[in-house]
Design an enzyme around this catalytic site. Structure first.
Site, PDB file in Angstrom:
ATOM      1  N   ARG A   2      -5.059  22.130 -68.712  1.00 29.65           N
ATOM      2  CA  ARG A   2      -5.320  20.881 -69.442  1.00 29.65           C
ATOM      3  C   ARG A   2      -6.343  19.973 -68.753  1.00 29.65           C
ATOM      4  O   ARG A   2      -6.295  18.758 -68.885  1.00 29.65           O
ATOM      5  CB  ARG A   2      -4.019  20.117 -69.695  1.00 29.65           C
ATOM      6  N   HIS A  28      -6.284  26.057 -80.318  1.00 26.86           N
ATOM      7  CA  HIS A  28      -7.668  26.401 -79.975  1.00 26.86           C
ATOM      8  C   HIS A  28      -8.447  26.873 -81.203  1.00 26.86           C
ATOM      9  O   HIS A  28      -9.614  26.514 -81.382  1.00 26.86           O
ATOM     10  CB  HIS A  28      -7.710  27.467 -78.874  1.00 26.86           C
ATOM     11  N   ARG A  39     -11.933  25.109 -83.076  1.00 21.94           N
ATOM     12  CA  ARG A  39     -13.194  25.810 -83.326  1.00 21.94           C
ATOM     13  C   ARG A  39     -13.544  25.894 -84.801  1.00 21.94           C
ATOM     14  O   ARG A  39     -14.687  26.194 -85.153  1.00 21.94           O
ATOM     15  CB  ARG A  39     -13.134  27.228 -82.756  1.00 21.94           C
ATOM     16  N   ASP A  91     -12.651  32.835 -73.257  1.00 20.96           N
ATOM     17  CA  ASP A  91     -11.582  31.908 -72.865  1.00 20.96           C
ATOM     18  C   ASP A  91     -10.259  32.642 -72.986  1.00 20.96           C
ATOM     19  O   ASP A  91      -9.835  32.954 -74.090  1.00 20.96           O
ATOM     20  CB  ASP A  91     -11.613  30.675 -73.766  1.00 20.96           C
TER      21      ASP A  91
END
Length: 172
Positions: free
Chosen positions: A10, A48, A52, A83
């Site tokens: 984080r 995530h 995106r 990632d």
């Protein structure tokens, strides 16, 4: 160009790396290494993916076959964001086959040096805390440290992200 973003959990490293990748090309591929082994991880992955959405990303899942995905997806004028490397590493370290991991790591490092286009790697810096008590945890921290050093050695740019602030350690 090879760029490497490191930071704690984080820390903002993924957000910073994504912004960098967006600035590099409109042809963007996101290589995800996570596996949803439990509901909390599934929620993280969904978060995530939502971040995106609409930014022109094409997503490729490669929880183990990262080198192959990079070789297949890299293109001149494009950018690949991976990632994250520590999730990929944990997928291999949990196999408890250190000889196989060594071969995979060396192939990955060799491939990174010849890819067309830009590559942005994201990884968790896990070596700043106490030494873990368990053998598997210690092996993971050791392997992450070795991998990070090797990537930093060949990367054009290395960025440490702390509290959302980028600190360029290598390159411009």
């Amino acid at each position: 160009m090879l760029e490497f973003y490191l930071g704690g959990a984080r820390s903002g490293k993924s957000r910073c790396a994504e912004a960098r990748a967006i600035s590099l090309s409109q042809r963007r591929t996101y290589i995800a290494t996570a596996t949803a082994g439990d509901p909390e991880m599934a929620a993280r992955i969904a978060h995530h993916q939502t971040q995106r959405a609409g930014d022109g990303w094409r997503t490729v899942d490669a929880p183990e076959a990262l080198t192959e995905a990079l070789s297949r997806e890299a293109q001149e004028g494009g950018v690949i964001l991976v990632d994250c490397l520590t999730l990929w590493l944990s997928n291999w370290v949990c196999k408890e086959d250190s000889a196989q991991w060594q071969v995979v790591r060396e192939a990955f490092l060799a491939a990174l040096q010849g890819l067309p286009g830009d590559v942005v790697l994201v990884s968790n810096e896990v070596g700043c805390g106490i030494v873990p008590m368990g053998e598997l945890s210690r092996r993971f921290v050791d392997e992450a440290g070795r991998l990070h050093q090797q990537i930093a050695n060949i990367a054009d740019r290395v960025v440490l992200v702390t509290a959302g602030i980028e600190q360029v350690l290598k390159g411009k």
